[in-house]
Design a protein around this motif. Structure first.
Motif, PDB file in Angstrom:
ATOM      1  N   SER A   1      49.881 -40.718 107.583  1.00 58.34           N
ATOM      2  CA  SER A   1      50.671 -39.781 108.382  1.00 58.34           C
ATOM      3  C   SER A   1      49.951 -38.448 108.483  1.00 58.34           C
ATOM      4  CB  SER A   1      52.051 -39.559 107.745  1.00 58.34           C
ATOM      5  OG  SER A   1      52.780 -40.767 107.717  1.00 58.34           O
TER       6      SER A   1
ATOM      7  N   ARG B   1      49.260 -34.414 108.955  1.00 63.76           N
ATOM      8  CA  ARG B   1      49.948 -33.178 108.569  1.00 63.76           C
ATOM      9  C   ARG B   1      50.523 -32.522 109.811  1.00 63.76           C
ATOM     10  NH1 ARG B   1      45.191 -33.480 105.600  1.00 63.76           N
ATOM     11  NH2 ARG B   1      45.591 -33.951 103.408  1.00 63.76           N
ATOM     12  N   SER B   2      51.395 -31.579 109.598  1.00 64.72           N
ATOM     13  CA  SER B   2      52.119 -30.999 110.735  1.00 64.72           C
ATOM     14  C   SER B   2      51.212 -30.247 111.689  1.00 64.72           C
ATOM     15  CB  SER B   2      53.222 -30.064 110.226  1.00 64.72           C
ATOM     16  OG  SER B   2      52.668 -28.996 109.461  1.00 64.72           O
ATOM     17  N   ALA B   3      50.081 -29.729 111.181  1.00 67.99           N
ATOM     18  CA  ALA B   3      49.179 -28.948 112.034  1.00 67.99           C
ATOM     19  C   ALA B   3      47.779 -28.953 111.445  1.00 67.99           C
ATOM     20  CB  ALA B   3      49.684 -27.511 112.168  1.00 67.99           C
TER      21      ALA B   3
ATOM     22  N   HIS C   1      48.263 -24.304 110.190  1.00 70.43           N
ATOM     23  CA  HIS C   1      49.676 -23.936 110.306  1.00 70.43           C
ATOM     24  C   HIS C   1      49.804 -22.450 110.615  1.00 70.43           C
ATOM     25  CE1 HIS C   1      53.915 -23.338 109.212  1.00 70.43           C
ATOM     26  NE2 HIS C   1      54.043 -24.640 109.456  1.00 70.43           N
TER      27      HIS C   1
ATOM     28  N   LEU D   1      47.444 -27.330 116.853  1.00 70.93           N
ATOM     29  CA  LEU D   1      47.619 -28.780 116.801  1.00 70.93           C
ATOM     30  C   LEU D   1      46.360 -29.471 117.291  1.00 70.93           C
ATOM     31  CD1 LEU D   1      51.246 -29.097 118.256  1.00 70.93           C
ATOM     32  CD2 LEU D   1      50.525 -28.788 115.869  1.00 70.93           C
TER      33      LEU D   1
ATOM     34  N   SER E   1      50.228 -36.293 118.155  1.00 67.07           N
ATOM     35  CA  SER E   1      50.652 -36.647 116.799  1.00 67.07           C
ATOM     36  C   SER E   1      50.886 -38.141 116.663  1.00 67.07           C
ATOM     37  CB  SER E   1      51.932 -35.881 116.434  1.00 67.07           C
ATOM     38  OG  SER E   1      51.703 -34.488 116.451  1.00 67.07           O
TER      39      SER E   1
ATOM     40  N   SER F   1      51.485 -23.151 115.825  1.00 65.84           N
ATOM     41  CA  SER F   1      50.352 -23.583 115.014  1.00 65.84           C
ATOM     42  C   SER F   1      49.268 -24.201 115.887  1.00 65.84           C
ATOM     43  CB  SER F   1      50.822 -24.614 113.974  1.00 65.84           C
ATOM     44  OG  SER F   1      51.831 -24.088 113.134  1.00 65.84           O
TER      45      SER F   1
END
Length: 377
Positions: free
Chosen positions: A363, A365-367, A370, A306, A353, A304
């Motif tokens: 927090s 998001r993961s990417a 994505h 980042l 991150s 993904s």
């Protein structure tokens, strides 16, 4: 079974659904009138396709050129946006009625669809286009599609019907696209050059292939050119759709091209899902991001996007927008659905991150994009 040769375009097992694009230079003569007898041969070929069990969608240019002559506008009606829109509104009536008349001679029904770039960029409208075309084809109707030049502006228009044809093919999941033009394919040099050679087949449009293209419209009537056709081939090939550029100046041009094996066939490199094909075909964006070399390599390995790999943020995009991803040489390498507004991406670009939570106050998001919503180009 997939299309592998030009002859496969007339095989209903390999090409069940075919999109045929006809440019202004072919359809309109020097006096601004429709080349009716020539177009009748095209209709005869369409009838032959349907008799073989194929479904045909037509993408037809010509409204501006026809209307400009009727209104006595100079420069083919393209001197100003207002004249182009006025020409299109007049010419579209003649264009649609001509198609309806000629198709009815072969006991076929024509349906008119006028579309804009925005209709394809909006996911809901794109799906509506797909459903409408499918229903028309199921009813044995021949959809005749054109850009809605009466309302399209520079910001929300395709600008050429080559890419429109490729997006229509995506939307209706066609197997093949035939672009009828005034040259018999792509040449490695300008066709007038004595050492020019026609490329019979292209597997993947590369920078080298793009360098062979002439961006202009030779007739002065149209808005495309070989560059536009190569962009259309890129859109088609990402959706697993074969595309052919063939000469259309003579009567029965498709039969002639297949009989003589002339033209250029672009074979697809992959077959993206419907949603991925839609993302990859997007042409209008509210912004973009640029990533470093490490991120580029990660994307090629299926990862993904980042924040740590982002070096530049442009535009005013919002979460959920489709945006392009560029490398540091300004080459577009991907398109994807972004998970943050531009201002948040600007704040967290280049940060790991662990740092992002302190910057954002929540927090992360993961990417940023994505991999499930990312299409590499």
């Amino acid at each position: 079974m997939d299309i592998e040769t030009l002859n496969d375009f007339r095989d209903p097992e390999k090409c069940k659904r075919l999109v045929i694009k006809i440019g202004s230079a072919l359809l309109v003569d020097g006096s601004g009138g429709v080349r009716t007898e020539w177009l009748r041969t095209i209709v005869n070929e369409i009838h032959g396709c349907c008799e073989r069990g194929q479904e045909v969608v037509v993408v037809s240019s010509g409204a501006i050129a026809i209307g400009a002559k009727q209104l006595e506008f100079s420069e083919g009606g393209r001197r100003t946006l207002a004249e182009a829109q006025a020409s299109a509104s007049v010419g579209q009536i003649t264009l649609a009625s001509t198609w309806s008349m000629l198709l009815s001679e072969r006991r076929m029904i024509a349906a008119q669809m006028l579309l804009t770039l925005d209709d394809f960029e909006n996911r809901r409208r794109y799906l509506n286009i797909s459903a409408t075309i499918r229903r028309l084809l199921k009813s044995g109707v021949v959809p005749v599609v054109n850009e809605n030049d009466t309302i399209a502006t520079g910001e929300i228009r395709f600008g050429d019907n080559d890419r429109l044809a490729a997006r229509v093919a995506q939307a209706c999941e066609a197997d093949g696209v035939m672009l009828l033009t005034d040259v018999d394919g792509l040449y490695d040099k300008h066709p007038d050059h004595p050492d020019a050679n026609r490329l019979a087949e292209v597997r993947g449009v590369t920078d080298e292939i793009h360098a062979m293209a002439d961006g202009g419209s030779g007739s002065g009537m149209g808005s495309g050119g070989m560059t536009a056709k190569l962009l259309a081939a890129e859109i088609a090939e990402r959706a697993g759709i074969a595309l052919a550029i063939i000469e259309g100046t003579l009567d029965m041009p498709m039969a002639r091209a297949l009989a003589g094996q002339t033209g250029t066939l672009f074979l697809p490199k992959r077959d993206d899902s419907g949603r991925r094909a839609w993302i990859g075909g997007r042409m209008r964006f509210n912004g973009a991001i640029t990533v470093d070399d490490g991120c580029v390599e990660a994307l090629r390995d299926g990862k993904s996007v980042l924040a740590a790999g982002i070096v530049k943020v442009e535009g005013d995009f919002e979460r959920g927008d489709i945006i392009p991803v560029y490398d540091i040489t300004n080459r577009m390498i991907a398109k994807g659905l972004v998970e943050y507004d531009w201002s948040d991406v600007e704040s967290i670009k280049g940060h790991s991150s662990d740092e992002q939570e302190a910057i954002l106050g929540h927090s992360p998001r993961s990417a940023v994009i994505h991999r499930d919503h990312l299409v590499l180009l």
